[in-house]
Design a protein around this motif. Sequence first.
Motif, mmCIF file in Angstrom:
data_model
loop_
_atom_site.group_PDB
_atom_site.id
_atom_site.type_symbol
_atom_site.label_atom_id
_atom_site.label_comp_id
_atom_site.label_asym_id
_atom_site.label_seq_id
_atom_site.Cartn_x
_atom_site.Cartn_y
_atom_site.Cartn_z
ATOM 1 N N UNK A 38 -8.121 64.748 73.224
ATOM 2 C CA UNK A 38 -8.664 65.768 74.098
ATOM 3 C C UNK A 38 -8.058 67.167 74.089
ATOM 4 N N UNK A 39 -6.726 67.318 74.119
ATOM 5 C CA UNK A 39 -6.112 68.516 73.943
ATOM 6 C C UNK A 39 -6.192 69.373 72.850
ATOM 7 N N UNK A 40 -6.254 68.505 71.621
ATOM 8 C CA UNK A 40 -6.547 69.294 70.286
ATOM 9 C C UNK A 40 -7.799 69.794 70.164
ATOM 10 N N UNK A 72 -13.684 66.054 74.663
ATOM 11 C CA UNK A 72 -12.194 65.788 75.425
ATOM 12 C C UNK A 72 -12.400 64.920 76.527
ATOM 13 N N UNK A 73 -13.177 65.637 77.577
ATOM 14 C CA UNK A 73 -13.335 65.064 78.785
ATOM 15 C C UNK A 73 -13.762 63.564 78.461
ATOM 16 N N UNK A 133 -6.755 74.433 81.628
ATOM 17 C CA UNK A 133 -5.578 75.123 81.240
ATOM 18 C C UNK A 133 -4.998 74.656 80.044
ATOM 19 N N UNK A 134 -5.168 73.623 79.554
ATOM 20 C CA UNK A 134 -4.711 73.196 78.370
ATOM 21 C C UNK A 134 -5.494 73.800 77.228
ATOM 22 N N UNK A 135 -6.688 74.222 77.283
ATOM 23 C CA UNK A 135 -7.631 75.101 76.328
ATOM 24 C C UNK A 135 -6.755 76.595 76.493
ATOM 25 N N UNK A 183 0.479 72.066 70.415
ATOM 26 C CA UNK A 183 0.923 72.550 71.856
ATOM 27 C C UNK A 183 0.095 71.874 72.871
ATOM 28 N N UNK A 184 -1.184 71.867 72.655
ATOM 29 C CA UNK A 184 -2.300 71.512 73.612
ATOM 30 C C UNK A 184 -2.125 70.046 73.750
ATOM 31 N N UNK A 185 -2.222 69.324 72.393
ATOM 32 C CA UNK A 185 -2.238 67.855 72.260
ATOM 33 C C UNK A 185 -0.889 67.354 73.154
ATOM 34 N N UNK A 186 0.111 67.928 72.896
ATOM 35 C CA UNK A 186 1.530 67.632 73.397
ATOM 36 C C UNK A 186 1.569 67.600 75.089
#
Length: 296
Positions: free
Chosen positions: A194-196, A24-25, A41-43, A69-72
Amino acid sequence: MNQFVTLLVGGLFLGAIYSLVALGFVTVFKATHVINFAQGSVLLLGAYVIARLHASIGFWPAVLAGVCAAAFASVLIDVVLIRRIRRADLGTLAILTLGVDILLATELSRRIGTDVLSVGAPWGNHVTELFGIRVATSRVVAGCVAAVLVAGFWAAFKFTDWGIAMRSAAEDGETASLMGIRRNRVAAAAWALAGGLAAVGGLFLTSFPAAGVTGGVGLLALACIPAVVLGGFDSPGGAVVGGLIIGVVSVLTAGYQEELSFLGRGLGGVAPFAVMLLVLLVRPSGLFGTRELTRV
């Protein structure tokens, strides 16, 4: 010897989780040249949503909700903040994401409090035996899921229009825009991915043998930073290899803590950063990162 093999296998499975977060990074960096320190924090957000919802809607729908939610949240960071100062220098953008990380992690920690939330994983605290080696079932599932997701990412990166667009934008953003590539869409897709991936990583990092979701879970993403630096910020393959190396180093040093006690306590948390520093002394761009050449 059996202890070494057990620790090695456990380290590879843990490294597979690190690889997802590290990927994701790298995805965000390749698409937007931003070092996204908000990934931690997204994790935590993804794991928190799963922990809160699994009892009411079921585990798998909760996982889907956590990933979404993390992706959004990641896309929101890009659209609301990053796009407004995209031409700023790398340090400014990194500090901005660090500020977002602190704000989001503080709010989630406040909501969690002193509780330890279970993600309700169906494999529970089961242990799987592989060739005489006992490994937590959650880590085996994580390894399989990571393998599928990494393979899917590689295929998308190499053969889809989005992958071609992202590679073009990373190579020369201005030319890519002139050729009709919509960089904002590419960036949004990269941040969402990355969020997902962070949410999936958070799910497995908070499953057994971990206690569950706590306010400090977001700090676990810090262990992925050495993996990213080790592999190279612009190398997806490097992120995978770096994650596996860091996972093995962390587990081996923690497993042989008594034999290495002369180096101090908590060596498992320090060793990945020591390996990262050693590699950077030899290859400043990482094992697979692109070296920048400057003509003078």
